[in-house]
Structure formats: structure tokens, C-alpha cells
Scaffold this active site. Structure first.
Site, PDB file in Angstrom:
ATOM      1  N   ASP A 264     -12.308   9.459  48.528  1.00 46.48           N
ATOM      2  CA  ASP A 264     -12.238   9.456  47.063  1.00 46.48           C
ATOM      3  C   ASP A 264     -11.520  10.727  46.597  1.00 46.48           C
ATOM      4  OD1 ASP A 264     -12.988   9.746  44.273  1.00 46.48           O
ATOM      5  OD2 ASP A 264     -14.537   8.244  44.647  1.00 46.48           O
TER       6      ASP A 264
ATOM      7  N   HIS B  12     -11.204   5.969  45.177  1.00 48.38           N
ATOM      8  CA  HIS B  12     -11.987   5.768  43.945  1.00 48.38           C
ATOM      9  C   HIS B  12     -11.606   4.477  43.216  1.00 48.38           C
ATOM     10  CE1 HIS B  12     -14.843   7.546  41.163  1.00 48.38           C
ATOM     11  NE2 HIS B  12     -14.048   7.331  40.128  1.00 48.38           N
TER      12      HIS B  12
ATOM     13  N   SER C 235     -18.383   5.295  38.825  1.00 47.82           N
ATOM     14  CA  SER C 235     -17.914   6.589  38.325  1.00 47.82           C
ATOM     15  C   SER C 235     -18.713   6.997  37.078  1.00 47.82           C
ATOM     16  CB  SER C 235     -16.406   6.503  38.061  1.00 47.82           C
ATOM     17  OG  SER C 235     -15.844   7.788  37.936  1.00 47.82           O
TER      18      SER C 235
END
Lengths: 275, 275
Positions: B222, B254, B146
Site C-alpha cells: 500500500d 491501496h 481507507s
């Protein structure tokens, strides 16, 4: 009746978290279950993982690394909580009594009796829910860490027909002779120590043995060796000629770094006996 | 100068956590490092893992499952924190700005400038400490999740001589065009968007490419796809004929259940290029 509260893809399978009203514990209970990719071909066996003091269903689910090995071996893993919880549930300021410390017994004393029925909760109510709700076979292994290792061994030894395979990570091995045990057993069961023996792995192993073989891993640098008393369990095991192995792992402590390191061995141990 | 604050045996190696005074960030900083068993035979290469928004050094250390694969492949893994921290360090009520959200840039604007220097901290100060303190080779791979995937790609593309291998898990791919980016880049670097391009993986990849091949994994389920913008990175990569692969993984979200599932692939990717 059972609510799905979280779902995450993991190693080709699914990590789920459920919540339900427990009639045994008289409160809402949470548990996690990992379902491997093999469920698309039919029901799979179940490995029960009982957690230690202070844990919820979540600790092993996120730190144990069981999903990878469960996916490779085609078994489901169920992670129960370690106690009833909630505002109306009795508790204690100490980390090792009350919520987070159910000790896998049925409390017979107040204030614990109305909710702290973890022995029946895991063996009867949650087992029933798992069999009814999840795509699993009625074929079970059981393991656990610390207080959960105690739960796994005592439950399996007292109910050999309910479990096919058994192992433990750093179990509380002789609670009737340890401060991790005497305090909780006297609170939950009262001062008559005769009632405690049914929840002591060393005593149960001496008396009944285990129908199969038994795997116990213990870190040699565990900071709680004095409380766990693995030597008592090892002595009982060898004196009884109980098939199995106790492994003293050099350098490992009591943390999930220890559990995750040997998770593969334990999952494979159970899978070899369950499949 | 560097204090060892925790040490746990893990997969035959050692998971360590260190604290030190950072002259770059002007505060105490914490980082974790996993050292595989192969260090007994000599220094090993280093894989840098940069974490995402809200994380400390700890999240990936306990939930990523990297130790198992690092031990098998003989590489160390370093887990830096994601920002400066402490009472004297500026912060914001939002989860995505300030402490826990350093964005791997050197802030040029107050109140962030005195401490938020994560680009130099990771690339210069912490790299120096790692090389001086740990039994590692001066041979580095970098990855992250991320915001950390953003950090990994931008740092490697701008400093190709410092890294041999590169990958990312669900990186923030085009921050100059996303609410995960515009907010932070304007706070830390000011409103002149010309300064932002140096911290945008898509723009950097279009302009400079990467000297090696590049692995990016992205969960198809996600919940932050609109903010991550992986399609921009994929378009840039293919338009430039950049060697590598972007993998869209069906069903994954995610979370660290996604990261841990593909940790093995990434560690092996780096090990193949570092060893």
C-alpha cells in the site's frame, strides 16, 4: 518498445497497463493485460476482451470483474483500446464515431485512414506484442461487449485459425442494417455497401459459420436492442444449425452490471476450450 | 422523499441508486444499495460499506465486486456518499478536505458545521431511510476502505448495539497521529485534541474493544502505509486481546484491485455473523 504504465496486484495475479508506439495506428496505444497466478508454472492461454463504444482499455478492467474468474481458471485477459487516440488523430463530436469508436475495421477513407486500422492493430500488431511480451501461449479466445462483441465475432469468423473459442456480450449483431453500423461503415469504408459485409456478424455467420460453438448473452431489458439486433444473429445461427447458444437474460440492461454478472460464465466457457 | 435515480440488474438482484433531501446535511444526498435475489423470500440483513477519500457512492458500487458475493450470501449492501455536496456546501481545493472527505464526523466548526454531519447522517438519518425504504432487516454489519475503514471501526466501536459485525479494508487507523486525520479533525472539530479521540480507531479499540471479532485486511505494498498506520491498530488489538485478525496481504496496494480481491472474504465474514 512497450512501457509498463501501471501494475496492481489482483486476485493473486497482476493487472498491468502498457503503452506503446503503434506502427499500424501511427500513434501511441494503450492496452491492459491481466496475468493470473498460474504464470509462475508456465505460459497460459489468452482471452481477448474487446470493449464497446466510448470505452478505453480501462472500463472492463475496472468494472468487468474478469480478474477473479481468470485467476481461478488460469487464463490471461487482454483489454485493447477501442480506437487510436491523440491530438493528431481524426475525431468526431458524436460519441459513436472517431476516437472511442474504431469499430474494429481498417478505414479506407480520409480523414480516418491514417490511424483507424483497428482490425489489423488487434489481430496483427497487438497480438504480436502480447505473444512477445507476456508469458502466454499462442492459444486465444475472443469475446467483447457491444461494439466489441461485433469485433470479436467478425474477427473470429474471418480468422478461424487465430482463435480457439468465441463468445460475446450484447454484440452489435447486424451493423449493415443498423444505425450502429451504417454510419460508421460508410465513414470508415465508403458508401459501397459490398465492403461492409465483411464486418457484419450476421452475414458472416450465415456464410461461414464458426468452427466451434458460440456463446452469446443478451440482456432482455437492454436499452439498445433496436440497434443491436440480436434476433438477426439468432436467426442466422439457428438457420445454419450453428452449434452454440444465445441466452436472453431477463431484466438485464446494456451496462457493466450485465457484463460482470455473466463474466464468470464466459471465462469458464473459454477456459474449458482453451485449457 | 427518496427518489430512485438508477436501477440495474446485477447477479440476479438489483443495484439501485437513490437521491434524497438530507435534513442532517442540509443538502441533497445520493446513496447506492444492492438488493440480492433473496429479498423475494423476505427481508435480508444489511452490510454498510463506507468509502474512502475522493469517492462517491459509485466507486465501490462499480469497482468493488460486492454484488456477486452479496447475491450468493443473501445480504444487502448500502454504499453512502463520503460527504455532503453541492454549490452551497463548503469545500477546499485539497482532495482530502471538504467535499469527498467528510471523515465520518459531525463538524463543530465553520465553514463545515452547516453540512458536514456525516456521523449522524450515516448512523441516524440514512439508517432510518434504509430501514423504512428497503426490504431489509434491522440487522447490520459495517465495513469500509481507507477513510471508510476509519468510519466503520469508529462508528461500530462507539455504537456496538447498532452493528453485529465489523471489518475494514486498509483503514486510516490512527488519525490523531497522522496527516490523514490531524488536518481534517482540526478543521472539522477544532484544535482541542481531546475531541479527536472519539474518532480514532486505535484509541477507541484500546479503551472499549469490540464486542465481536474484527477482520482487517491491509496491502503490504500500500502506497499510504505511513498515513494509515495499521501497526498502531494491530498493537492495540493484540495488547487488548481483542478477538479477530489483521491480515497483511503481500503485493497488494491501496486500489480497488485490492478491495475487490478480498471482497468475498469480507462479505462472507459479515454474512456468517448476520445470518
Amino acid at each position: 518498445m512497450v512501457d509498463l504504465v501501471a501494475e496492481n496486484r489482483s486476485f493473486g495475479g497482476t493487472q498491468k497497463v502498457f503503452s506503446h508506439r503503434s506502427s499500424t495506428c501511427n500513434c501511441d496505444m494503450t492496452f491492459a493485460a491481466y496475468l493470473p497466478p498460474q504464470i509462475s508454472e508456465g505460459p497460459v492461454p489468452v482471452l481477448w476482451y474487446l470493449s464497446g463504444l466510448t470505452c478505453t482499455h480501462e472500463n472492463a478492467m475496472v468494472k468487468g470483474g474478469f480478474q477473479e474468474h481468470a485467476a481461478k481458471n488460469g487464463i490471461a485477459v487482454v483489454f485493447p483500446d477501442t480506437s487510436p487516440r491523440g491530438d493528431g488523430v481524426a475525431d468526431d463530436d458524436a460519441y459513436d464515431l472517431g476516437q472511442g469508436a474504431g469499430f474494429y475495421v481498417n478505414a479506407t477513407r480520409d480523414p480516418w485512414k491514417p490511424h483507424f486500422q483497428m482490425y489489423d492493430y488487434v489481430l496483427q500488431e497487438l497480438r504480436g506484442i502480447v505473444l512477445e511480451t507476456l508469458p502466454v501461449q499462442d492459444r486465444h479466445g475472443i469475446t467483447g461487449h457491444s461494439m466489441g462483441g461485433h469485433g470479436a465475432i467478425t474477427m473470429a469468423l474471418r480468422n478461424p485459425d487465430m482463435f480457439t473459442s468465441l463468445s460475446a456480450f450484447a454484440p452489435i449483431s447486424h451493423p449493415t442494417q443498423s444505425d450502429w453500423g451504417r454510419k460508421q461503415l460508410s465513414a470508415y469504408l465508403g458508401d459501397d455497401e459490398a465492403a461492409w459485409s465483411a464486418h457484419d456478424s450476421t452475414i458472416l455467420l450465415k456464410e461461414h459459420g464458426w468452427k466451434g460453438d458460440l456463446l452469446v448473452d443478451q440482456g432482455a431489458s437492454d436499452q439498445f436492442l433496436d440497434l443491436l439486433k440480436p434476433e438477426a444473429l439468432a436467426e442466422a445461427m439457428i438457420a445454419r444449425r450453428q452449434p452454440g447458444q444465445v441466452r436472453m437474460q431477463a431484466g438485464y440492461d446494456h451496462s457493466y452490471f450485465f457484463v460482470s454478472t455473466f463474466a464468470q460464465d464466459h471465462v469458464e466457457w473459454h477456459a474449458a476450450r482453451l485449457n
